[in-house]
Design an enzyme around this catalytic site. Structure first.
Site, mmCIF file in Angstrom:
data_model
loop_
_atom_site.group_PDB
_atom_site.id
_atom_site.type_symbol
_atom_site.label_atom_id
_atom_site.label_comp_id
_atom_site.label_asym_id
_atom_site.label_seq_id
_atom_site.Cartn_x
_atom_site.Cartn_y
_atom_site.Cartn_z
ATOM 1 N N ARG A 100 -3.468 31.314 43.232
ATOM 2 C CA ARG A 100 -2.266 30.755 43.862
ATOM 3 C C ARG A 100 -2.666 30.292 45.252
ATOM 4 O O ARG A 100 -3.161 31.060 46.064
ATOM 5 C CB ARG A 100 -1.147 31.799 43.957
ATOM 6 N N HIS A 127 3.246 24.253 38.828
ATOM 7 C CA HIS A 127 3.464 25.678 38.543
ATOM 8 C C HIS A 127 3.548 25.839 37.019
ATOM 9 O O HIS A 127 4.587 26.172 36.460
ATOM 10 C CB HIS A 127 4.743 26.162 39.230
ATOM 11 N N GLN A 130 4.920 29.024 35.235
ATOM 12 C CA GLN A 130 6.380 29.097 35.250
ATOM 13 C C GLN A 130 6.954 28.250 34.114
ATOM 14 O O GLN A 130 7.832 28.691 33.367
ATOM 15 C CB GLN A 130 6.900 28.594 36.607
ATOM 16 N N ASP A 209 15.632 25.024 41.744
ATOM 17 C CA ASP A 209 14.628 25.797 42.478
ATOM 18 C C ASP A 209 14.967 25.697 43.963
ATOM 19 O O ASP A 209 15.837 24.905 44.363
ATOM 20 C CB ASP A 209 13.223 25.230 42.165
ATOM 21 N N CYS A 250 13.639 29.510 38.723
ATOM 22 C CA CYS A 250 12.355 30.230 38.622
ATOM 23 C C CYS A 250 12.308 31.435 39.536
ATOM 24 O O CYS A 250 11.477 32.316 39.327
ATOM 25 C CB CYS A 250 11.211 29.278 38.924
ATOM 26 N N ARG A 278 7.854 35.579 32.018
ATOM 27 C CA ARG A 278 6.571 35.268 32.653
ATOM 28 C C ARG A 278 5.460 36.144 32.062
ATOM 29 O O ARG A 278 4.370 35.674 31.769
ATOM 30 C CB ARG A 278 6.661 35.510 34.175
#
Ligand code: CP
Ligand code: NVA
Length: 292
Positions: A100, A127, A130, A209, A250, A278
């Site tokens: 990340r 992402h 996700q 988001d 998310c 996830r």
């Protein structure tokens, strides 16, 4: 060459479908695979995380492996060691590497030099972990993805891009509604529009988001909040979508900013399921990557 997961574009439609099936199998039987027995997975976090870290760590343990969390200061990268050398060394010890960070180029460079699979755990551009979990959530809610209409509203960011890209691979119809200046550049087969009511009309899910992402300039926060305010995910917006439409986010959320608290904690959301998925999705992904 190892298989990587940097944007999600690495997967064919058949592989993506199989991963979603496998994630749902893991959800029903969490301890059904030992594919990482006595192996380690390095998880490099150069940005904060709650869900990604916890779901990868717990998932790797459930697969019989050892999650090795490495924060920025833990690595000689901070003292000038190159990405190439770091990738060479980590590849000698672990079965896979998650990263990340900010720049997408950093993850690509890592993957270029790693001899084990590299997973993008969020960059400013993408992402995909996700999006994979989001497709699992949509599949378990609606039974199929082909032709499913999903509207993403708000900032055209990494989460929006990955949803559009993986959604296209899965045959979904993704619509992205943002104000001018915050729209996503044309992506996959997604419809990019400024027309919020048109975007959500008939949609089975509305996704949003945060308005200020962790790789955004914090100085831009006030301007972003002003511009994005009309794109809030609330009950009125859900009323314009298909009957029984669900709300997705998310997380982390800012209640009453990009999503109302009423929707976030109400009966029309599948957001907490999304957060759980996830782990199931990433277990399927890791199993696939280390077995490829
Ligand atoms: N959705 C998500 O990636 O959350 P974290 O930033 O907490 O990992
Ligand atoms: N767009 C957000 C997602 C957080 C999971 C960010 O990049 O900060």
């Amino acid at each position: 060459m190892p298989r990587h997961f940097l944007t999600g574009a690495e997967l064919t439609a058949v592989e993506l479908g199989a991963l979603i099936d496998r994630a749902l199998e893991f959800k029903a039987a969490p301890l059904s695979s030992d594919v990482l027995h006595r192996r380690s997975v390095a998880l490099i976090f150069q940005r904060p995380s709650t869900r990604t870290r916890v779901s990868f760590e717990a998932g790797i343990v459930e697969l019989g492996g050892h999650p090795m969390v490495l924060r920025t200061d833990d690595l000689q990268l901070t003292r000038g060691e190159s990405i190439r050398d770091t990738a060479y060394v980590l590849s000698r010890h672990v079965a896979a590497i998650g990263i990340r960070t900010g720049p997408d180029e950093l993850v690509s460079e890592f993957a270029e030099h790693a001899s084990v699979p590299v997973v993008n755990m969020l960059t400013s551009g993408h992402h995909p972990c996700q999006a994979l979990a989001d497709l699992v959530t949509l599949r378990e809610t609606f039974g199929g993805l082909e032709g499913l209409v999903v509207a993403y509203v708000g900032d055209g960011n990494n989460v929006a891009r990955s949803l559009a890209e993986l959604g296209a691979t899965a045959g979904m119809s993704v619509r992205l509604a943002s104000p001018r200046g915050y729209e996503l550049a044309p992506v996959a087969s997604a419809l990019v529009t400024y027309d919020l009511p048109a975007a959500v009309d008939g949609a089975s899910a509305i996704y949003t988001d945060v308005w200020v992402s962790m790789n955004d300039d914090p100085e831009s926060a006030a301007a972003r909040r002003r511009a994005l305010a009309p794109y809030q995910l609330n009950d009125r917006l859900l009323d314009l979508a298909a009957p029984n439409a669900i709300a997705l986010h998310c997380l982390p959320a800012h209640p009453d900013e990009e999503i109302t608290a009423q929707v976030l904690y109400g009966p029309r959301q599948r957001i907490w399921e999304q957060a759980e998925n996830r782990r199931h999705a990433q277990k399927a992904l890791l199993e696939f990557l280390v077995s490829s």
